[in-house]
Scaffold this motif. Structure first.
Motif, PDB file in Angstrom:
ATOM      1  N   ALA A 168      33.511  56.528 153.213  1.00  0.00           N
ATOM      2  CA  ALA A 168      32.141  56.261 153.645  1.00  0.00           C
ATOM      3  C   ALA A 168      31.221  57.402 153.242  1.00  0.00           C
ATOM      4  O   ALA A 168      30.105  57.192 152.782  1.00  0.00           O
ATOM      5  CB  ALA A 168      32.092  56.057 155.164  1.00  0.00           C
ATOM      6  N   GLU A 169      31.702  58.616 153.383  1.00  0.00           N
ATOM      7  CA  GLU A 169      30.882  59.769 153.047  1.00  0.00           C
ATOM      8  C   GLU A 169      30.618  59.877 151.548  1.00  0.00           C
ATOM      9  O   GLU A 169      29.674  60.536 151.124  1.00  0.00           O
ATOM     10  CB  GLU A 169      31.553  61.046 153.553  1.00  0.00           C
ATOM     11  CG  GLU A 169      31.549  61.168 155.066  1.00  0.00           C
ATOM     12  CD  GLU A 169      32.251  62.411 155.555  1.00  0.00           C
ATOM     13  OE1 GLU A 169      33.006  63.016 154.766  1.00  0.00           O
ATOM     14  OE2 GLU A 169      32.048  62.770 156.726  1.00  0.00           O
ATOM     15  N   SER A 170      31.461  59.226 150.736  1.00  0.00           N
ATOM     16  CA  SER A 170      31.311  59.320 149.300  1.00  0.00           C
ATOM     17  C   SER A 170      30.281  58.336 148.750  1.00  0.00           C
ATOM     18  O   SER A 170      29.927  58.388 147.575  1.00  0.00           O
ATOM     19  CB  SER A 170      32.658  59.081 148.599  1.00  0.00           C
ATOM     20  OG  SER A 170      33.056  57.724 148.749  1.00  0.00           O
ATOM     21  N   HIS A 171      29.807  57.413 149.592  1.00  0.00           N
ATOM     22  CA  HIS A 171      28.810  56.448 149.144  1.00  0.00           C
ATOM     23  C   HIS A 171      27.546  57.177 148.683  1.00  0.00           C
ATOM     24  O   HIS A 171      27.076  58.108 149.328  1.00  0.00           O
ATOM     25  CB  HIS A 171      28.431  55.502 150.294  1.00  0.00           C
ATOM     26  CG  HIS A 171      29.279  54.273 150.358  1.00  0.00           C
ATOM     27  ND1 HIS A 171      30.636  54.323 150.506  1.00  0.00           N
ATOM     28  CD2 HIS A 171      28.956  52.953 150.274  1.00  0.00           C
ATOM     29  CE1 HIS A 171      31.121  53.084 150.543  1.00  0.00           C
ATOM     30  NE2 HIS A 171      30.126  52.251 150.403  1.00  0.00           N
ATOM     31  N   GLU A 172      27.000  56.716 147.566  1.00  0.00           N
ATOM     32  CA  GLU A 172      25.730  57.262 147.103  1.00  0.00           C
ATOM     33  C   GLU A 172      24.598  56.371 147.601  1.00  0.00           C
ATOM     34  O   GLU A 172      24.790  55.178 147.840  1.00  0.00           O
ATOM     35  CB  GLU A 172      25.716  57.337 145.572  1.00  0.00           C
ATOM     36  CG  GLU A 172      26.727  58.302 144.991  1.00  0.00           C
ATOM     37  CD  GLU A 172      26.647  58.380 143.483  1.00  0.00           C
ATOM     38  OE1 GLU A 172      25.752  57.706 142.915  1.00  0.00           O
ATOM     39  OE2 GLU A 172      27.451  59.094 142.887  1.00  0.00           O
ATOM     40  N   ARG A 173      23.427  56.966 147.717  1.00  0.00           N
ATOM     41  CA  ARG A 173      22.288  56.191 148.178  1.00  0.00           C
ATOM     42  C   ARG A 173      21.680  55.449 146.991  1.00  0.00           C
ATOM     43  O   ARG A 173      21.037  56.036 146.137  1.00  0.00           O
ATOM     44  CB  ARG A 173      21.254  57.106 148.814  1.00  0.00           C
ATOM     45  CG  ARG A 173      20.233  56.338 149.639  1.00  0.00           C
ATOM     46  CD  ARG A 173      19.121  57.191 150.137  1.00  0.00           C
ATOM     47  NE  ARG A 173      19.557  58.491 150.630  1.00  0.00           N
ATOM     48  CZ  ARG A 173      18.711  59.393 151.105  1.00  0.00           C
ATOM     49  NH1 ARG A 173      17.417  59.152 151.109  1.00  0.00           N
ATOM     50  NH2 ARG A 173      19.157  60.550 151.538  1.00  0.00           N
ATOM     51  N   THR A 174      21.927  54.144 146.935  1.00  0.00           N
ATOM     52  CA  THR A 174      21.433  53.337 145.829  1.00  0.00           C
ATOM     53  C   THR A 174      20.704  52.118 146.374  1.00  0.00           C
ATOM     54  O   THR A 174      20.717  51.841 147.570  1.00  0.00           O
ATOM     55  CB  THR A 174      22.599  52.854 144.941  1.00  0.00           C
ATOM     56  OG1 THR A 174      23.528  52.117 145.748  1.00  0.00           O
ATOM     57  CG2 THR A 174      23.317  54.021 144.292  1.00  0.00           C
ATOM     58  N   GLY A 175      20.085  51.367 145.485  1.00  0.00           N
ATOM     59  CA  GLY A 175      19.402  50.145 145.872  1.00  0.00           C
ATOM     60  C   GLY A 175      18.364  50.369 146.946  1.00  0.00           C
ATOM     61  O   GLY A 175      17.576  51.306 146.896  1.00  0.00           O
ATOM     62  N   ALA A 176      18.387  49.492 147.959  1.00  0.00           N
ATOM     63  CA  ALA A 176      17.390  49.560 149.028  1.00  0.00           C
ATOM     64  C   ALA A 176      17.505  50.837 149.840  1.00  0.00           C
ATOM     65  O   ALA A 176      16.528  51.271 150.465  1.00  0.00           O
ATOM     66  CB  ALA A 176      17.537  48.341 149.950  1.00  0.00           C
ATOM     67  N   PHE A 177      18.678  51.476 149.802  1.00  0.00           N
ATOM     68  CA  PHE A 177      18.886  52.678 150.608  1.00  0.00           C
ATOM     69  C   PHE A 177      18.068  53.879 150.135  1.00  0.00           C
ATOM     70  O   PHE A 177      17.934  54.853 150.855  1.00  0.00           O
ATOM     71  CB  PHE A 177      20.369  53.043 150.639  1.00  0.00           C
ATOM     72  CG  PHE A 177      21.220  52.080 151.422  1.00  0.00           C
ATOM     73  CD1 PHE A 177      21.027  51.897 152.779  1.00  0.00           C
ATOM     74  CD2 PHE A 177      22.198  51.328 150.790  1.00  0.00           C
ATOM     75  CE1 PHE A 177      21.800  51.001 153.507  1.00  0.00           C
ATOM     76  CE2 PHE A 177      22.980  50.434 151.498  1.00  0.00           C
ATOM     77  CZ  PHE A 177      22.776  50.263 152.857  1.00  0.00           C
ATOM     78  N   VAL A 178      17.551  53.827 148.915  1.00  0.00           N
ATOM     79  CA  VAL A 178      16.758  54.960 148.412  1.00  0.00           C
ATOM     80  C   VAL A 178      15.463  55.105 149.211  1.00  0.00           C
ATOM     81  O   VAL A 178      14.830  56.170 149.190  1.00  0.00           O
ATOM     82  CB  VAL A 178      16.438  54.811 146.908  1.00  0.00           C
ATOM     83  CG1 VAL A 178      17.709  54.792 146.083  1.00  0.00           C
ATOM     84  CG2 VAL A 178      15.614  53.562 146.636  1.00  0.00           C
ATOM     85  N   ALA A 179      15.066  54.040 149.904  1.00  0.00           N
ATOM     86  CA  ALA A 179      13.833  54.090 150.702  1.00  0.00           C
ATOM     87  C   ALA A 179      14.034  54.833 152.020  1.00  0.00           C
ATOM     88  O   ALA A 179      13.060  55.154 152.707  1.00  0.00           O
ATOM     89  CB  ALA A 179      13.339  52.672 150.981  1.00  0.00           C
ATOM     90  N   LEU A 180      15.279  55.139 152.361  1.00  0.00           N
ATOM     91  CA  LEU A 180      15.560  55.795 153.633  1.00  0.00           C
ATOM     92  C   LEU A 180      15.472  57.310 153.517  1.00  0.00           C
ATOM     93  O   LEU A 180      15.718  57.885 152.457  1.00  0.00           O
ATOM     94  CB  LEU A 180      16.969  55.418 154.112  1.00  0.00           C
ATOM     95  CG  LEU A 180      17.309  53.934 154.246  1.00  0.00           C
ATOM     96  CD1 LEU A 180      18.724  53.772 154.785  1.00  0.00           C
ATOM     97  CD2 LEU A 180      16.305  53.225 155.137  1.00  0.00           C
TER      98      LEU A 180
END
Length: 209
Positions: free
Chosen positions: A140-152
């Protein structure tokens, strides 16, 4: 299929017994009102599916499912929930539950149970086989912030990750060193930015990313 229904609301139990029992291929073989009842009935009857309420006085459905699945990892446990149960649902799915169904959407329950018998996972009556809720903390910690998550913001994305790990608001607050009110505010902001309805959908979106 043989099912047990465990809910502390007798009206819910009795209503579901009548409605589901009238469906071809479904037999309600046990009713209970507590987590202890759920464990006992599962051991005594060995049903095909256990329909459990999450929140019950005393021992809740989450605790019962943990014991049932520890004894039989192949057990088909499906939770009956209300939308207020969102904080518990991700943790329930990470235990190995086959899904969750909304109590008030009775018409969706029989076909969903059929999908569960076919080996599928159901969320609100819809199949969700592509979601792996068993993901570990390191993954889970290795997930990168991509797609819609970049807005967070960084903090919002941290809350998303912790939700996907199955933590409730109190645990998120302790882990991320913030107040529970701040956690709730972050979740509200995340839902608005991502166009989602509840924390379970946040976890699903994160685990699919």
């Amino acid at each position: 299929m043989r099912i047990i229904i465990v809910d502390d609301d007798k009206l819910v139990c009795d209503s579901l017994k009548i409605i589901l029992g009238a469906q071809p291929g479904i037999e309600v073989v046990g009713l209970g009102s507590s987590g202890d009842d759920a464990v006992r009935l599962f051991r005594e009857i060995a049903p095909d599916v256990a329909l459990l309420d999450i929140q019950m006085p005393g021992r809740d459905g989450l605790s019962a499912a943990r014991e049932i699945l520890a004894e039989d990892p192949a057990a088909r446990v499906v939770f009956l929930t209300t939308f207020s149960d969102d904080e518990y649902i991700v943790a329930a799915l990470k235990l190995g539950a086959r899904g969750y169904l909304i109590k008030t959407d009775v018409r969706a329950i029989p076909p969903a149970l059929t999908q569960v018998m076919e080996g599928k996972r159901v969320l609100e009556g819809k199949p969700a086989d592509s979601v792996d809720f068993s993901v570990g903390v390191e993954e889970a910690e290795s997930h990168e912030r991509t797609g819609a998550f970049v807005a967070l913001t960084d903090r919002e994305f941290e809350v998303v990750r912790l939700i996907a790990e199955g933590l409730d608001n109190k645990e998120i607050a302790a882990t991320a060193y913030m107040g529970e009110g701040t956690v709730r505010n972050h979740i509200s902001s995340i839902l608005a930015k991502l166009g989602l309805r509840n924390r379970t959908q946040i976890a699903i979106a994160y685990l699919k990313a």
